[in-house]
Design a protein around this motif. Structure first.
Motif, PDB file in Angstrom:
ATOM      1  N   GLY A  26       0.829  -1.217   0.000  1.00  0.00           N
ATOM      2  CA  GLY A  26       0.000   0.000   0.000  1.00  0.00           C
ATOM      3  C   GLY A  26       0.849   1.245   0.000  1.00  0.00           C
ATOM      4  O   GLY A  26       0.624   2.167   0.779  1.00  0.00           O
ATOM      5  N   GLY A  27       1.872   1.266  -0.896  1.00  0.00           N
ATOM      6  CA  GLY A  27       2.559   2.523  -1.183  1.00  0.00           C
ATOM      7  C   GLY A  27       1.747   3.203  -2.287  1.00  0.00           C
ATOM      8  O   GLY A  27       0.665   2.743  -2.661  1.00  0.00           O
ATOM      9  N   ASN A  29       2.082   3.321  -5.488  1.00  0.00           N
ATOM     10  CA  ASN A  29       1.778   2.536  -6.688  1.00  0.00           C
ATOM     11  C   ASN A  29       0.634   1.559  -6.436  1.00  0.00           C
ATOM     12  O   ASN A  29      -0.277   1.433  -7.262  1.00  0.00           O
ATOM     13  N   ARG A  49       1.529  -4.145   4.695  1.00  0.00           N
ATOM     14  CA  ARG A  49       2.133  -4.722   5.898  1.00  0.00           C
ATOM     15  C   ARG A  49       2.223  -3.724   7.056  1.00  0.00           C
ATOM     16  O   ARG A  49       2.065  -4.072   8.206  1.00  0.00           O
ATOM     17  N   ALA A  56       8.726   3.701   0.713  1.00  0.00           N
ATOM     18  CA  ALA A  56       9.343   4.718  -0.153  1.00  0.00           C
ATOM     19  C   ALA A  56       8.410   5.907  -0.347  1.00  0.00           C
ATOM     20  O   ALA A  56       8.860   7.048  -0.521  1.00  0.00           O
ATOM     21  N   LEU A  60      10.038  10.489  -0.138  1.00  0.00           N
ATOM     22  CA  LEU A  60      10.381  11.258  -1.336  1.00  0.00           C
ATOM     23  C   LEU A  60      10.857  12.668  -1.011  1.00  0.00           C
ATOM     24  O   LEU A  60      10.625  13.173   0.085  1.00  0.00           O
ATOM     25  N   HIS A  65       7.207  16.583 -10.119  1.00  0.00           N
ATOM     26  CA  HIS A  65       8.017  17.262 -11.137  1.00  0.00           C
ATOM     27  C   HIS A  65       8.157  16.457 -12.421  1.00  0.00           C
ATOM     28  O   HIS A  65       7.971  15.246 -12.444  1.00  0.00           O
ATOM     29  N   GLY A 245       7.194  -2.287  -3.855  1.00  0.00           N
ATOM     30  CA  GLY A 245       8.290  -1.300  -3.992  1.00  0.00           C
ATOM     31  C   GLY A 245       9.652  -1.952  -3.800  1.00  0.00           C
ATOM     32  O   GLY A 245       9.984  -2.944  -4.468  1.00  0.00           O
ATOM     33  N   PRO A 246      10.450  -1.433  -2.862  1.00  0.00           N
ATOM     34  CA  PRO A 246      11.789  -1.991  -2.663  1.00  0.00           C
ATOM     35  C   PRO A 246      11.766  -3.462  -2.231  1.00  0.00           C
ATOM     36  O   PRO A 246      12.784  -4.138  -2.288  1.00  0.00           O
ATOM     37  N   GLY A 393       9.505   0.429  -9.965  1.00  0.00           N
ATOM     38  CA  GLY A 393      10.026   1.792 -10.112  1.00  0.00           C
ATOM     39  C   GLY A 393       8.941   2.848 -10.184  1.00  0.00           C
ATOM     40  O   GLY A 393       7.886   2.736  -9.573  1.00  0.00           O
ATOM     41  N   GLY A 394       9.215   3.854 -10.967  1.00  0.00           N
ATOM     42  CA  GLY A 394       8.277   4.962 -11.099  1.00  0.00           C
ATOM     43  C   GLY A 394       8.554   6.037 -10.078  1.00  0.00           C
ATOM     44  O   GLY A 394       9.396   5.898  -9.207  1.00  0.00           O
TER      45      GLY A 394
HETATM   46  C1  LIG Z   1      14.807   9.297  -1.337  1.00  0.00           C
HETATM   47  C2  LIG Z   1      13.698   9.314  -2.327  1.00  0.00           C
HETATM   48  C3  LIG Z   1      13.356  10.495  -2.973  1.00  0.00           C
HETATM   49  C4  LIG Z   1      12.320  10.502  -3.913  1.00  0.00           C
HETATM   50  N1  LIG Z   1      11.900  11.699  -4.419  1.00  0.00           N
HETATM   51  C5  LIG Z   1      10.842  11.735  -5.259  1.00  0.00           C
HETATM   52  C6  LIG Z   1      10.296  12.973  -5.658  1.00  0.00           C
HETATM   53  O1  LIG Z   1      10.709  14.035  -5.208  1.00  0.00           O
HETATM   54  N2  LIG Z   1       9.253  12.954  -6.534  1.00  0.00           N
HETATM   55  C7  LIG Z   1       8.734  11.804  -7.018  1.00  0.00           C
HETATM   56  O2  LIG Z   1       7.817  11.862  -7.840  1.00  0.00           O
HETATM   57  N3  LIG Z   1       9.195  10.596  -6.600  1.00  0.00           N
HETATM   58  C8  LIG Z   1      10.213  10.546  -5.716  1.00  0.00           C
HETATM   59  N4  LIG Z   1      10.673   9.343  -5.239  1.00  0.00           N
HETATM   60  C9  LIG Z   1      10.122   8.094  -5.800  1.00  0.00           C
HETATM   61  C10 LIG Z   1       8.847   7.628  -5.142  1.00  0.00           C
HETATM   62  O3  LIG Z   1       8.764   7.985  -3.786  1.00  0.00           O
HETATM   63  C11 LIG Z   1       8.753   6.113  -5.250  1.00  0.00           C
HETATM   64  O4  LIG Z   1       9.024   5.704  -6.540  1.00  0.00           O
HETATM   65  C12 LIG Z   1       7.363   5.606  -4.898  1.00  0.00           C
HETATM   66  O5  LIG Z   1       7.003   6.070  -3.629  1.00  0.00           O
HETATM   67  C13 LIG Z   1       7.357   4.084  -4.922  1.00  0.00           C
HETATM   68  O6  LIG Z   1       6.130   3.644  -4.420  1.00  0.00           O
HETATM   69  P1  LIG Z   1       5.816   2.108  -4.245  1.00  0.00           P
HETATM   70  O7  LIG Z   1       4.371   2.030  -3.941  1.00  0.00           O
HETATM   71  O8  LIG Z   1       6.301   1.348  -5.410  1.00  0.00           O
HETATM   72  O9  LIG Z   1       6.740   1.639  -3.020  1.00  0.00           O
HETATM   73  P2  LIG Z   1       6.507   1.802  -1.438  1.00  0.00           P
HETATM   74  O10 LIG Z   1       5.974   3.124  -1.097  1.00  0.00           O
HETATM   75  O11 LIG Z   1       7.745   1.382  -0.747  1.00  0.00           O
HETATM   76  O12 LIG Z   1       5.352   0.764  -1.137  1.00  0.00           O
HETATM   77  C14 LIG Z   1       5.569  -0.620  -1.034  1.00  0.00           C
HETATM   78  C15 LIG Z   1       4.818  -1.106   0.177  1.00  0.00           C
HETATM   79  O13 LIG Z   1       4.792  -2.542   0.185  1.00  0.00           O
HETATM   80  C16 LIG Z   1       4.696  -2.943   1.530  1.00  0.00           C
HETATM   81  N5  LIG Z   1       5.045  -4.362   1.644  1.00  0.00           N
HETATM   82  C17 LIG Z   1       6.261  -4.926   1.474  1.00  0.00           C
HETATM   83  N6  LIG Z   1       6.182  -6.255   1.660  1.00  0.00           N
HETATM   84  C18 LIG Z   1       4.887  -6.541   1.950  1.00  0.00           C
HETATM   85  C19 LIG Z   1       4.183  -7.738   2.258  1.00  0.00           C
HETATM   86  N7  LIG Z   1       4.799  -8.922   2.306  1.00  0.00           N
HETATM   87  N8  LIG Z   1       2.853  -7.671   2.522  1.00  0.00           N
HETATM   88  C20 LIG Z   1       2.205  -6.469   2.474  1.00  0.00           C
HETATM   89  N9  LIG Z   1       2.831  -5.318   2.191  1.00  0.00           N
HETATM   90  C21 LIG Z   1       4.152  -5.334   1.932  1.00  0.00           C
HETATM   91  C22 LIG Z   1       5.676  -2.016   2.239  1.00  0.00           C
HETATM   92  O14 LIG Z   1       5.419  -1.934   3.618  1.00  0.00           O
HETATM   93  C23 LIG Z   1       5.470  -0.708   1.497  1.00  0.00           C
HETATM   94  O15 LIG Z   1       4.616   0.189   2.177  1.00  0.00           O
HETATM   95  C24 LIG Z   1      11.653   9.302  -4.246  1.00  0.00           C
HETATM   96  C25 LIG Z   1      11.969   8.121  -3.569  1.00  0.00           C
HETATM   97  C26 LIG Z   1      12.954   8.135  -2.593  1.00  0.00           C
HETATM   98  C27 LIG Z   1      13.211   6.882  -1.814  1.00  0.00           C
END
Ligand SMILES: Cc1cc2nc3c(=O)[nH]c(=O)nc-3n(C[C@H](O)[C@H](O)[C@H](O)COP(=O)(O)OP(=O)(O)OC[C@H]3O[C@@H](n4cnc5c(N)ncnc54)[C@H](O)[C@@H]3O)c2cc1C
Length: 579
Positions: A26-27, A29, A49, A56, A60, A65, A245-246, A393-394
């Motif tokens: 629930g990030g 994406n 989780r 991530a 940010l 941007h 995500g990561p 990514g993204g």
């Molecule tokens: C330092 C930094 C600076 C950035 N700056 C920018 C910016 O200025 N502008 C911009 O547009 N983007 C920026 N980004 C990029 C952007 O923040 C990320 O690409 C985006 O947040 C990724 O989202 P996500 O949903 O893929 O990952 P996440 O937000 O990490 O979500 C993944 C989720 O999965 C959950 N998870 C993991 N394993 C399990 C499991 N087994 N069961 C249930 N849940 C689980 C985790 O707890 C987590 O919450 C930045 C990123 C970083 C780290």
């Protein structure tokens, strides 16, 4: 408002054990996709989780941007899409996404022409400093890409004299500067949550749960565990989307799929409370290069200054924090822009870190790894009767476009029609948002009259929650009172967040439902006061209440550099500010 307490949601999960789509993570994406699928009438389950946007998506740089820097990597499509999505967010989430004038200090006229050209053609991946000519080309192109739907002014160049006069104390070695416009997001964690709440309001077939982990899987069955109660659930999905995500590779392992699609890099930021630095920014973001040619940013954020970030390859996303070395690196790079502004250790009021879920890559420098998004599809096999789509990514900025692209593919997989678009869909408190100052004044006057709140208080709530502020009316009636240790928050407001906004832990309130932590306002007495409110509403005993407080304090120290001693010594906002 369709309020649903956690038990109701868990009961729904117990009753319905099969979904068309299950989204893990629930990030932003995962949330974006969840909203997109719910809009198409798909029965979708989202499990996170921890709390929504705790990974991530809360780390940010808070920029929404186009990504000027990506032009050097010839990623036009990414920049074009990002600019389009930036403009949509300005329209659909005006309560949290706002224009940001951005200034680039420039130290030479022609540096970087050769290096940028080499990178542009893919012949080199070494960063280098960029002079006025290279920056002019980039900004010209940025303007061209937005020319069909321009919502902000075009770029301009400023002479060295004008730059020195506008940004007091800026490094005097510069030859000129350039100003262009992008956007920033004040409350990314809240915007993510508001999409969950929007879906809750409108859909009966979609279900999202925080604190629900995918533990393992066997055949068609996904084993989930509620980390608040320990209760386990076995559910099935026709399609599973890995939006972890990561943690994507680690999550794929739980579904018996060995993947190596993520090559995360860690990024850290500092929040600095320094009046001279804040004044020097003149409400602009400064987008600058440090001495290795890496781009860093600093901009005003809740009365402080946000500075960052680092970009360091990590093997594991687990427990990343801003190290002393990163702290030093960020302050050193800042000193390159404002050499005479001294930052004292106590000026750093908060730090945060996260891992960018970038695609695994072999580039020599991390800055060259693409910030584009992609979908990795693992078809069903002898271990799993369902396909797994991984969202790789993204950027935060592009979450909606990414979600739409994945949703379109899933609709084909599920043989369903697309029935709705999110392109112009306002989010949460961005709905029915006033278009100009006079509409805003009328909105506030009406809200203040109906709720019997002072105009000041109505405005504070509007700034925090946009038009969702209306929902607080019921909680902020004449029995409400300011918090003892932060008079700009009230008991009713905290009770609203806990009851209506999926709060499970003390940290949910401090870090994600409010900006108390990131704005550097936390103090120990306030944390204890909020914990008491939470404990009372949740019906916790003393043991649980104390454990919650201790857990939160340990987390704040380890992950955000907030030692308990510092928190004890900070002033109470009840004493120094009054509503
Ligand atoms: C330092 C930094 C600076 C950035 N700056 C920018 C910016 O200025 N502008 C911009 O547009 N983007 C920026 N980004 C990029 C952007 O923040 C990320 O690409 C985006 O947040 C990724 O989202 P996500 O949903 O893929 O990952 P996440 O937000 O990490 O979500 C993944 C989720 O999965 C959950 N998870 C993991 N394993 C399990 C499991 N087994 N069961 C249930 N849940 C689980 C985790 O707890 C987590 O919450 C930045 C990123 C970083 C780290």
């Amino acid at each position: 408002m369709k309020m649903q307490n956690r038990q109701t949601l868990l009961d729904r999960l117990e009753k319905k054990s099969a979904f068309s789509v299950v989204v893990i993570g629930g990030g932003i994406n995962g949330i974006g996709l969840y909203r997109e699928l719910a809009l198409q009438g798909i029965d979708v389950l989202l499990v996170e989780r921890e709390d929504f946007c705790a990974g991530a998506s809360s780390a940010l740089s808070r920029m929404i941007h186009g990504g000027l820097r990506y032009l050097e990597n010839a990623e036009y499509e990414l920049v074009r899409e990002s600019l389009r999505e930036r403009n949509r967010l300005l329209k659909n989430a005006p309560h949290y996404v706002s224009p940001l004038a951005t200034t680039i200090p420039i130290y030479s006229w022609f540096d970087g022409v050769w290096g940028s050209a080499m990178r542009f053609f893919g012949w080199s991946d070494k960063p280098c400093n960029r002079g006025a000519l290279v920056i002019k080309m980039g900004l010209w192109f940025y303007d061209v890409l937005t020319s069909s739907e321009r919502v902000m002014p075009k770029h301009r160049f400023n002479s060295a004299k004008k730059t020195a006069a506008s940004w007091l104390g800026i490094n005097a070695d510069l030859v000129c500067s350039a100003t262009y416009y992008d956007a920033w997001i004040s409350h990314p964690e809240r915007l993510g949550l508001e999409m969950i709440l929007d879906v809750q309001e409108q859909s009966n077939s979609a279900l999202a749960l925080n604190y629900m982990t995918l533990e393992s899987s066997e055949g068609a069955a996904l084993q989930l565990k509620d980390s608040r109660t320990g209760q386990c659930f076995s559910i099935a999905g026709q399609v599973v989307v890995n939006a972890a995500g990561p943690w994507i590779d680690l999550t794929n392992q739980k579904m018996q799929h060995q993947s190596q699609v993520i090559g995360g890099t860690k990024g850290s930021h500092l929040i600095i409370n320094n009046g001279a630095l804040l004044a020097a920014l003149d409400d602009h973001m400064i987008y600058y290069e440090n001495k290795e040619g890496r781009v860093c940013i600093l901009f005003p954020y809740f009365g402080n200054v946000l500075v960052g970030s680092t970009d360091i390859k990590v093997e594991s996303p687990k427990g990343v924090t801003c190290t002393e070395q990163e702290h030093r690196y960020i302050l050193e790079s800042l000193a390159g822009v404002f050499p005479d502004i001294e930052i004292q250790p106590q000026d750093v009021v908060f730090s945060f870190s996260g891992v960018r879920p970038l695609p695994s890559s072999k580039t020599a420098t991390n800055g060259q790894i693409s910030r584009n998004h992609s979908i990795h599809i693992q078809p069903p096999d002898q271990h799993r009767p369902y396909p797994v789509y991984s969202m790789i990514g993204g950027k935060w900025t592009t979450f909606r476009a990414f979600a739409e692209q994945v949703s379109d593919k899933l609709l084909v997989e599920l043989d369903r029609e697309k029935i709705s678009s999110s392109q112009n869909l306002s989010i949460g408190g961005g709905k029915y948002y006033p278009n100009d100052q006079s509409q805003k004044d009328s909105w506030l006057a009406e809200f203040s009259e109906q709720s019997k709140l002072s105009l000041n208080r109505a405005e504070t709530l509007f700034q925090r929650y946009g038009t969702r502020a209306r929902l607080l009316q019921e909680y902020c009636d004449d029995t409400d009172r300011p918090l003892e240790h932060h008079s700009q928050y009230s008991l009713g407001e905290i009770q609203f967040l806990i009851t209506e906004e999926r709060v499970e832990t003390l940290l949910d309130i401090l870090l994600r439902r409010t900006s108390l932590a990131i704005s550097g306002e936390l103090n120990l007495a306030m944390i204890e006061e909020i914990n008491q409110i939470l404990s009372k509403l949740k019906g916790w005993d003393q043991l649980k209440t104390d454990a919650e407080l201790a857990g939160a304090l340990t987390f704040l120290e380890k992950n955000h550099g907030l030692e308990q001693m510092t928190l004890s010594n900070r002033p109470s906002y009840g004493e120094i500010k009054n509503v």
